[in-house]
Design a protein around this motif. Structure first.
Motif, PDB file in Angstrom:
ATOM      1  N   ILE A 107      22.123  14.541  50.099  1.00 13.53           N
ATOM      2  CA  ILE A 107      21.226  14.750  51.238  1.00 13.53           C
ATOM      3  C   ILE A 107      19.986  15.232  50.887  1.00 13.53           C
ATOM      4  O   ILE A 107      18.994  14.807  51.146  1.00 13.53           O
ATOM      5  CB  ILE A 107      21.986  15.750  52.274  1.00 13.53           C
ATOM      6  CG1 ILE A 107      23.110  14.989  52.745  1.00 13.53           C
ATOM      7  CG2 ILE A 107      20.949  15.886  53.268  1.00 13.53           C
ATOM      8  CD1 ILE A 107      24.065  15.882  53.622  1.00 13.53           C
ATOM      9  N   ARG A 108      20.064  16.092  49.834  1.00  8.34           N
ATOM     10  CA  ARG A 108      18.942  16.927  49.249  1.00  8.34           C
ATOM     11  C   ARG A 108      17.913  15.792  48.621  1.00  8.34           C
ATOM     12  O   ARG A 108      16.509  15.657  48.600  1.00  8.34           O
ATOM     13  CB  ARG A 108      19.139  17.887  48.693  1.00  8.34           C
ATOM     14  CG  ARG A 108      19.644  19.198  49.143  1.00  8.34           C
ATOM     15  CD  ARG A 108      20.106  20.408  48.315  1.00  8.34           C
ATOM     16  NE  ARG A 108      20.367  21.534  49.020  1.00  8.34           N
ATOM     17  CZ  ARG A 108      21.512  22.243  49.057  1.00  8.34           C
ATOM     18  NH1 ARG A 108      22.537  21.626  48.338  1.00  8.34           N
ATOM     19  NH2 ARG A 108      22.169  22.983  49.930  1.00  8.34           N
ATOM     20  N   THR A 109      18.663  14.830  47.830  1.00  8.11           N
ATOM     21  CA  THR A 109      17.877  14.052  47.052  1.00  8.11           C
ATOM     22  C   THR A 109      17.269  12.760  47.941  1.00  8.11           C
ATOM     23  O   THR A 109      15.964  12.631  47.623  1.00  8.11           O
ATOM     24  CB  THR A 109      18.907  13.040  46.123  1.00  8.11           C
ATOM     25  OG1 THR A 109      19.505  14.061  45.053  1.00  8.11           O
ATOM     26  CG2 THR A 109      18.228  11.918  45.335  1.00  8.11           C
ATOM     27  N   ARG A 115      13.819  19.167  56.456  1.00  7.20           N
ATOM     28  CA  ARG A 115      14.937  18.765  57.231  1.00  7.20           C
ATOM     29  C   ARG A 115      16.434  18.469  56.537  1.00  7.20           C
ATOM     30  O   ARG A 115      17.328  18.985  56.949  1.00  7.20           O
ATOM     31  CB  ARG A 115      14.379  17.482  57.696  1.00  7.20           C
ATOM     32  CG  ARG A 115      15.411  16.542  58.517  1.00  7.20           C
ATOM     33  CD  ARG A 115      15.926  17.232  59.916  1.00  7.20           C
ATOM     34  NE  ARG A 115      16.944  16.656  60.562  1.00  7.20           N
ATOM     35  CZ  ARG A 115      17.938  17.247  61.329  1.00  7.20           C
ATOM     36  NH1 ARG A 115      17.469  18.657  61.606  1.00  7.20           N
ATOM     37  NH2 ARG A 115      18.725  16.566  62.046  1.00  7.20           N
ATOM     38  N   ALA A 116      16.316  18.113  55.191  1.00  9.83           N
ATOM     39  CA  ALA A 116      17.395  17.987  54.577  1.00  9.83           C
ATOM     40  C   ALA A 116      18.392  19.184  54.150  1.00  9.83           C
ATOM     41  O   ALA A 116      19.406  19.273  54.508  1.00  9.83           O
ATOM     42  CB  ALA A 116      17.068  17.318  52.936  1.00  9.83           C
ATOM     43  N   GLU A 117      17.423  20.458  54.036  1.00  6.64           N
ATOM     44  CA  GLU A 117      18.211  21.714  54.020  1.00  6.64           C
ATOM     45  C   GLU A 117      18.859  22.188  55.207  1.00  6.64           C
ATOM     46  O   GLU A 117      19.924  22.578  55.404  1.00  6.64           O
ATOM     47  CB  GLU A 117      17.212  22.770  53.560  1.00  6.64           C
ATOM     48  CG  GLU A 117      16.550  22.576  51.991  1.00  6.64           C
ATOM     49  CD  GLU A 117      17.775  22.677  51.173  1.00  6.64           C
ATOM     50  OE1 GLU A 117      18.765  23.377  51.277  1.00  6.64           O
ATOM     51  OE2 GLU A 117      17.574  22.239  50.167  1.00  6.64           O
ATOM     52  N   GLU A 118      18.098  21.851  56.374  1.00  8.59           N
ATOM     53  CA  GLU A 118      18.425  22.023  57.830  1.00  8.59           C
ATOM     54  C   GLU A 118      19.835  21.304  57.970  1.00  8.59           C
ATOM     55  O   GLU A 118      20.971  21.960  58.414  1.00  8.59           O
ATOM     56  CB  GLU A 118      17.646  21.646  58.906  1.00  8.59           C
ATOM     57  CG  GLU A 118      16.470  22.592  58.978  1.00  8.59           C
ATOM     58  CD  GLU A 118      15.383  21.937  59.824  1.00  8.59           C
ATOM     59  OE1 GLU A 118      15.598  20.842  60.372  1.00  8.59           O
ATOM     60  OE2 GLU A 118      14.279  22.601  60.155  1.00  8.59           O
ATOM     61  N   VAL A 119      20.027  20.026  57.566  1.00  5.23           N
ATOM     62  CA  VAL A 119      21.167  19.114  57.630  1.00  5.23           C
ATOM     63  C   VAL A 119      22.420  19.692  57.058  1.00  5.23           C
ATOM     64  O   VAL A 119      23.420  20.115  57.532  1.00  5.23           O
ATOM     65  CB  VAL A 119      20.939  17.826  57.215  1.00  5.23           C
ATOM     66  CG1 VAL A 119      22.266  16.873  57.162  1.00  5.23           C
ATOM     67  CG2 VAL A 119      19.919  17.003  58.428  1.00  5.23           C
TER      68      VAL A 119
END
Length: 350
Positions: free
Chosen positions: A190-192, A202-206
């Protein structure tokens, strides 16, 4: 179990479609430049591509990503993405990237309800893996594959072939063949993608939301006895099951269970029914996906075999259904952990 070996019958495209793609790309670039000039002396309106946040502010670029032995430098976020297989599509939708998606392919199961409307609005290029030619005709600048077969060389879809056409590619890390897969791989994936598309926040929120979901589930089953679980994917003469190298084993552990075939040194593999009987699973997790028989048919296989009659899970008909997509690197595994935990320890969720 869909193992990534299914291939479309389409042959390699002739040079003409590729030439058409390259001409199309050039035309798109010329159109974009013209639109930019006109916007500067017009009424200030912009087309939808210019309104995309990451395209308008490519802050933090270029970025270089190493993925399954392929190094790619992104000068700016991709704006025309095609996903092959469902779990990459749902990951991108969770990141709010539907406006960058121009095509999907090979849905495995029902889409998560929160993403269904957005998913259905994106063209489906093929029911299974699309041909190289049909992908080129969509004119993507990025192709994201879920299984290794997304970039099958013998189907003409190698990553080198896409690179030659000027298209960047990314393969879900689960198929990099780098050892045991864990929940951390899902978060890293997800982070990548967040980095590639310039939506790191947004990736960190997910990731934080998924970690919270996991935490709530593990807290509910804390100190509960580990229930022996057998994963049944498919098969009648033998059983195709989840081994210790895949994410399925960690999902079972986090849900308060124990994979009875965790010692199988594979992501998936065949085991004999005698082995299943000997390990006495108390719950059977049924992997559900298109093309492998319905859940009802799988239950019938298990319930109709006299040799399995005394297996605790069969005798008590304790089955938990998990979509295959929920057991793969992406945004679904925490959902699978909760669903399985409720099946293993229902008393903890009343």
């Amino acid at each position: 179990m869909y193992d990534g070996t299914t291939r479309p019958s389409a042959a390699l495209p002739a040079p003409t479609p590729r030439a058409r793609h390259l001409r199309g790309a050039a035309l798109a670039l010329a159109t974009a430049l013209t639109t930019t000039v006109l916007a500067g002396c017009g009424d200030g309106t912009r087309d939808s591509a210019e309104e995309r946040p990451a395209q308008a502010t490519a802050e933090g670029f270029p970025v270089t990503i190493d993925n399954c032995g392929v190094t790619t430098t992104y000068e700016e976020p991709p704006s025309r993405a095609v996903t092959i297989h469902q779990h990459p599509a749902e990951l991108m939708l969770a990141l709010g990237l539907e406006d960058r998606m121009i095509g999907t392919a090979f849905p495995d199961s029902a889409v998560l309800p929160e993403h269904q409307e957005a998913y259905e609005a994106i063209p489906e290029l093929a029911e299974k893996e699309p041909s190289f030619e049909s992908i080129l005709e969509a004119e993507p600048d990025f192709v994201y594959g879920g299984y290794g077969s997304a970039f099958a060389e013998d189907a003409g879809r190698s990553r080198d072939a896409f690179a030659d056409a000027g298209i960047d590619t990314h393969l879900n890390r689960e198929y990099c063949g780098e050892g045991e897969v864990s929940m951390e791989d899902a978060y890293d994936e997800i982070r990548t993608l967040g980095t590639i598309f310039g939506v790191q926040e947004r990736a960190e929120e997910v990731v934080a939301d998924l970690e919270h979901r996991i935490s709530e589930t593990t807290g509910a089953v804390e100190e509960a006895p580990k229930v022996p679980v057998f994963v049944y994917d498919s098969g009648d003469k033998s059983a195709f099951t989840a081994g210790g190298q895949g994410l399925g084993t960690e999902i079972i552990h986090l849900a308060g269970g124990r994979n009875v075939f965790a010692d199988l040194d594979e992501v998936f593999g065949d085991v004999s029914w005698e082995q299943v009987i000997a390990r006495k699973p108390e719950v059977i997790a049924l992997y559900d996906y298109r093309g492998a028989g319905s859940v009802a048919e799988k239950k019938e296989v298990l319930l109709s075999q006299p040799a399995l009659a005394d297996v605790p899970a069969v005798k008590n008909e304790r089955f938990v259904v998990l979509p295959l997509t929920a057991t793969l690197v992406g945004v679904r595994p925490p959902h699978a952990v909760e669903d399985l935990a409720r099946g293993l320890h229902p008393e903890r969720f009343r």
